[in-house]
Design a protein around this motif. Structure first.
Motif, PDB file in Angstrom:
ATOM      1  N   THR A  65      -2.649  11.256   0.353  1.00  0.00           N
ATOM      2  CA  THR A  65      -3.758  10.344   0.654  1.00  0.00           C
ATOM      3  C   THR A  65      -3.254   9.111   1.392  1.00  0.00           C
ATOM      4  OG1 THR A  65      -4.983  11.087  -1.294  1.00  0.00           O
ATOM      5  CG2 THR A  65      -5.601   8.954  -0.351  1.00  0.00           C
ATOM      6  N   LEU A  87      -5.209   4.461   9.785  1.00  0.00           N
ATOM      7  CA  LEU A  87      -4.980   3.056  10.116  1.00  0.00           C
ATOM      8  C   LEU A  87      -4.150   2.920  11.388  1.00  0.00           C
ATOM      9  CD1 LEU A  87      -4.269   1.569   6.569  1.00  0.00           C
ATOM     10  CD2 LEU A  87      -6.282   1.164   7.977  1.00  0.00           C
ATOM     11  N   GLN A 146      -2.462  10.032   4.932  1.00  0.00           N
ATOM     12  CA  GLN A 146      -3.684  10.174   5.720  1.00  0.00           C
ATOM     13  C   GLN A 146      -4.275   8.806   6.060  1.00  0.00           C
ATOM     14  OE1 GLN A 146      -6.035  12.699   3.205  1.00  0.00           O
ATOM     15  NE2 GLN A 146      -4.959  14.567   3.803  1.00  0.00           N
ATOM     16  N   GLU A 147      -4.284   7.912   5.049  1.00  0.00           N
ATOM     17  CA  GLU A 147      -4.805   6.564   5.295  1.00  0.00           C
ATOM     18  C   GLU A 147      -3.966   5.850   6.343  1.00  0.00           C
ATOM     19  OE1 GLU A 147      -4.733   4.788   1.465  1.00  0.00           O
ATOM     20  OE2 GLU A 147      -6.652   5.659   0.823  1.00  0.00           O
ATOM     21  N   GLN A 148      -2.644   6.000   6.254  1.00  0.00           N
ATOM     22  CA  GLN A 148      -1.769   5.357   7.225  1.00  0.00           C
ATOM     23  C   GLN A 148      -1.968   5.940   8.613  1.00  0.00           C
ATOM     24  OE1 GLN A 148       2.095   5.863   5.435  1.00  0.00           O
ATOM     25  NE2 GLN A 148       2.000   3.907   4.354  1.00  0.00           N
ATOM     26  N   HIS A 203       0.810  -1.217   0.000  1.00  0.00           N
ATOM     27  CA  HIS A 203       0.000   0.000   0.000  1.00  0.00           C
ATOM     28  C   HIS A 203       0.842   1.265   0.000  1.00  0.00           C
ATOM     29  CE1 HIS A 203      -4.025  -1.701   0.459  1.00  0.00           C
ATOM     30  NE2 HIS A 203      -3.465  -2.649   1.184  1.00  0.00           N
TER      31      HIS A 203
END
Length: 396
Positions: free
Chosen positions: A272, A280, A275-277, A149
């Motif tokens: 992005t 998460l 931010q996702e990490q 990812h």
């Protein structure tokens, strides 16, 4: 220090222009594009090439983790840094075979301080992969990036090919997890082709682009697609006289804007991913906290259950001891009551029974007949007396 790097993996068929695109992305902040990685006109690499930023001032080349050469710009000025880039490029061209097989040279790593090249304003890692091959070896080589990812996949697709989505690409897409976008390379080659019908060169090139975009979005409807014209941007790499003809149909400013648009999309994708990490990571911490609470509760309940079990065992043992004590006590009480009955109550019952027998006016022909009558009167009285005393003992 560890840094969260902007990571892009470039994937595409043989001679798609992956290395050229990487070079232009790398040197896009310079006044003129430079070819840091070697670029061949024959089949591209069969190994992984990485270019990544690093701390410090020294640039270095590693082959399978072993340092081959390093450079430190002399005075640190613009000319010194430019000279270091030139030396690095020459070394790579002269000493590293771009056609090495994966089992021989699985990874070439070029580490560059941000002072040497800083195309994104942050730490980065660009990965140049081999051209598509129908083999498990190739798939294993590439899938580790597509299923990570943290990597943004740039699917390099030459407009000079007949298909935007060959089966090899479709197979990879089905197994990839991260973000990706598409770069349609060789636009400058297509724009110089013979125009079809009444269409201009540019209109004919756009028709090819439209066909490729349609194929891509049949598989990935929200795909981000960018055009790329390398030779318009780097005329030193084009044949003599070619650039003048190409720029008649494609202005340099427009080709440069395409590359900047691609870079801007990469930065947005990187934000992005970060931010996702972050989300998460926050969710992971919450899960850890919840799991810790659950484990703590489990341990508490387990300890409590063990305590209750231990207490239950204790109580059972106590009850057993108590029951045994009560049984022994009851036995003593009964024996004591029996002794009392034998010592005092039997005599009383016998006396009362004798009186009652005599008062019955029965005729006793023999002494035995009298005793039988007395015993018949004593027995129920003794049973009743004994039962009452035993009940009283049990209640006690």
């Amino acid at each position: 220090a560890a840094h969260e790097k902007l990571r892009i993996v470039f994937i595409g068929p043989v001679k798609a222009g992956k290395s050229t695109l990487i070079n232009m992305v790398l040197t896009s902040q310079l006044g003129a594009f430079e070819m840091m990685l070697p670029v061949d006109n024959v089949a591209a690499t069969n190994c992984i090439w990485k270019v990544e930023s690093c701390e410090g001032e020294a640039a270095e080349v590693l082959l399978e983790g072993e340092v081959l050469q390093s450079w430190t710009p002399g005075g640190g000025g613009v000319a010194d840094v430019a000279d270091a880039r030139r030396k690095i490029s020459e070394y790579l061209e002269e000493h590293l075979d771009r056609h090495a097989r994966p089992e021989d040279r699985r990874e070439v790593l070029l580490r560059l301080p941000l002072g040497v090249l800083d195309p994104f304003g942050c730490h980065y890692c660009l990965v140049d992969t081999p051209g598509y091959t129908e083999s498990a070896e190739y798939e294993a080589l590439v899938m580790k990036f597509l299923q990570d990812h943290s990597h943004i996949a740039c699917m390099v697709c030459p407009l000079t090919e007949g298909l935007a989505m060959p089966q090899a690409t479709r197979n990879l897409m089905q197994k990839s997890y991260g973000q990706r976008f598409w770069a349609l390379t060789r636009y400058d080659d297509v724009v110089l082709r013979r125009a079809k019908g009444r269409k201009s060169h540019r209109e004919s090139a756009e028709a090819v682009v439209d066909k490729f975009v349609e194929q891509i979005r049949l598989v990935e409807p929200a795909a981000q697609v960018f055009r790329h014209a390398a030779q318009v941007l780097a005329p030193q790499e084009a044949p003599p006289g070619w650039i003048d003809v190409a720029q008649q149909h494609l202005p340099l400013e427009e080709a440069a804007a395409w590359l900047e648009g691609l870079k801007a999309h990469v930065k947005d994708s990187f934000l992005t991913i970060q931010q996702e990490q972050l989300v998460l990571s926050s969710q992971a911490r919450q899960c850890v906290d919840i799991a810790t609470e659950i484990l703590g509760e489990y341990a508490r309940l387990k300890d409590g259950a063990q305590g209750k079990l231990a207490a239950s065992d204790h109580y059972v043992k106590e009850l057993q001891i108590g029951a045994e004590d009560a049984a022994r006590c009851l036995e003593r009480e009964i024996r004591q009551e029996l002794e009392t009955i034998k010592s005092t109550e039997v005599e009383r019952h016998c006396r009362e029974a004798g009186v009652e027998a005599r008062q019955s006016r029965a005729t006793f022909s023999r002494q035995a007949t009298y005793f039988d009558a007395v015993l018949a009167l004593i027995a129920p009285r003794m049973e009743q007396e004994l039962q009452e005393r035993i009940d009283a003992a049990v209640r006690r």
